[in-house]
Design a protein around this motif. Sequence first.
Motif, short mmCIF file in Angstrom:
data_model
loop_
_atom_site.label_atom_id
_atom_site.label_comp_id
_atom_site.label_asym_id
_atom_site.label_seq_id
_atom_site.Cartn_x
_atom_site.Cartn_y
_atom_site.Cartn_z
N ALA A 402 43.60 -81.63 -18.08
CA ALA A 402 43.00 -80.70 -17.78
C ALA A 402 41.50 -80.42 -17.61
O ALA A 402 41.33 -79.58 -17.84
CB ALA A 402 43.16 -80.03 -19.85
N LYS A 403 41.02 -81.24 -18.01
CA LYS A 403 40.10 -81.47 -17.57
C LYS A 403 38.86 -81.43 -16.61
O LYS A 403 38.56 -81.20 -16.08
CB LYS A 403 38.90 -82.78 -18.27
CG LYS A 403 38.81 -83.92 -18.12
CD LYS A 403 38.86 -85.58 -19.26
CE LYS A 403 38.75 -86.29 -17.80
NZ LYS A 403 38.36 -87.52 -18.48
N LYS A 410 41.20 -74.40 -19.58
CA LYS A 410 42.17 -75.41 -19.25
C LYS A 410 42.84 -75.74 -18.98
O LYS A 410 43.31 -76.72 -20.35
CB LYS A 410 41.20 -76.56 -18.87
CG LYS A 410 39.37 -75.39 -18.30
CD LYS A 410 38.13 -76.96 -18.05
CE LYS A 410 37.20 -76.64 -17.91
NZ LYS A 410 37.16 -75.82 -16.42
N PHE A 411 44.29 -74.94 -19.51
CA PHE A 411 45.60 -76.09 -19.74
C PHE A 411 46.58 -75.48 -18.78
O PHE A 411 46.11 -74.23 -17.80
CB PHE A 411 45.92 -75.00 -21.25
CG PHE A 411 46.49 -74.37 -21.39
CD1 PHE A 411 47.89 -73.38 -21.07
CD2 PHE A 411 45.37 -72.91 -21.87
CE1 PHE A 411 47.67 -72.10 -20.58
CE2 PHE A 411 45.23 -70.91 -21.79
CZ PHE A 411 46.61 -71.03 -21.71
N SER A 412 47.49 -76.23 -18.58
CA SER A 412 48.65 -76.05 -17.66
C SER A 412 49.61 -76.77 -17.55
O SER A 412 50.16 -77.80 -18.12
CB SER A 412 48.31 -76.27 -16.21
OG SER A 412 48.95 -76.01 -15.47
N GLU A 435 34.04 -80.97 -2.21
CA GLU A 435 34.29 -82.29 -1.93
C GLU A 435 34.52 -82.96 -3.30
O GLU A 435 33.42 -83.53 -3.31
CB GLU A 435 32.74 -82.21 -1.10
CG GLU A 435 33.24 -84.35 -0.09
CD GLU A 435 32.37 -83.99 1.26
OE1 GLU A 435 32.65 -85.26 2.14
OE2 GLU A 435 31.02 -83.26 1.37
N ASP A 436 35.53 -83.63 -3.20
CA ASP A 436 35.78 -84.70 -3.85
C ASP A 436 34.53 -84.10 -5.38
O ASP A 436 34.12 -85.28 -5.74
CB ASP A 436 34.94 -86.73 -4.04
CG ASP A 436 36.19 -87.22 -3.26
OD1 ASP A 436 37.26 -87.05 -3.76
OD2 ASP A 436 36.12 -88.87 -3.06
N GLY A 437 34.93 -83.23 -6.16
CA GLY A 437 34.28 -82.67 -7.46
C GLY A 437 33.13 -82.20 -7.40
O GLY A 437 32.91 -81.57 -8.31
#
Length: 456
Positions: A402-403, A410-412, A435-437
């Motif tokens: 979630a984070k 922020k849920f799925s 790119e990567d975060g």
Amino acid sequence: MFDLLIENGRLVMPDGIVRKSMAVKDGRIAAIFPSQKNVDAKHTVDAKDCFILPGVIDDHTHFDEPGYTEWEDFFHGSRAAAKGGVTTILDMPLNNVPPVTSAVRLQKKAALALGKSYVDFGLWGALIRTNRKDLPDLAEAGAIAYKCFMCDAGSDYTDLNLEEIADRLQVLKQLGGLAGFHCEDFQMLKDSEEQCLREGKKARQDYLNVHSIASEKKAVSDLIDVVRNTGARAHICHVSHPDVAELIAEAKREGLHITAETCPQYLLLRDTDYLKRGAIFKCSPPLRSETARKQLWQYVADGTIDTVASDHSPCTLARKDESGLKGAFGAWGGLSGVQTTLQGFWNLAVHEHEASPLLVAKVLAENPAKIFGLWGRKGALLPGFDADFVLLDAQRDWEIKAKQLEYLNKFSAFVGLTGQGLPVATYLRGQCIYEDGSFPAAPQGKFVLAKGHPVV
């Protein structure tokens, strides 16, 4: 000199996977070279043996702006898209207040998204009882397609009966437009839900019983008859079951102009997830059985189902509450998935089913581009196309947490899934947008219009 050169990657092109370099100039793919060739470029990226896929075109999202910005907005939804390797979203005309029923409303929504969206976006127009006269202007304004419900979607977004559908398809045929359909039978759902509520039946299983396979099959069968009689074309949204897919396969063999979409939830999740874990897993049509989930894959593999789209339909956690008077029927029915579609489908297709990455590119990029009038600009790694692409590390293990989600809420239902193969960088018209975060560029998404209209 080129603006950008991508080296040491495996390009997933329409006719095969090649180890070549790709050059970008002025936002478009300029050339594809043998890897050993010396090429001058302002910037060079070492793809480090990643697969380079065309940017995903998610043809079914609900970013909920304007109107429900506590659920989602273009800023958060498009960041999630970019992180997931999506470079173009086609956003639905609801849930919006007001829904996109006219050219003016479409233009206002487009203006609202500019400067907020990290990815390019097209906009669906509405297809409801009261906006027949607005369809030509919607087409002129660049509506990418037109969304129709064959069941109740709310008082401000009316369903159409079969006679009205036939009429609207004839109108759209003249305009060169495409209608997409939510296929569940109005009367079957209405009667069975009312009976359940009268009898105090409002559990999750009751919801599944109401939103039956029979209801979806009847609506699809009725729509196929309309297409047969009108000679028009139609796109069937979120196919949830192999029996429904078989009806579509038969229609295609007959030569009818029908395309179809399914969603990751119907390929990765099952009805027992909803029954055991609650309304975070509630969607419409609902999740089906494990057997159905497994069998549905074959219709993706054989081309019956043309596209895989998220049907990203977020809400606040409070809207998933089942404690109200209508119980399970009262909770919001939609899943958040735009960020995780590519990684989930890649793992399913390439690792579990040992399918080629070519299939991934076909159903997530090439077919959506062709169906929705974007081919020639988007959907493939070919010279002259927009330089929209994603670097995917096929060896990268992942777990959805979630984070890590960029959604406003922020849920799925996909949290907790694991797999291998993760998008690590996303480029929109040659500009790195993820790119990567990190998100190295400000939102620069453009409004893309249906074929015949320029990108503005």
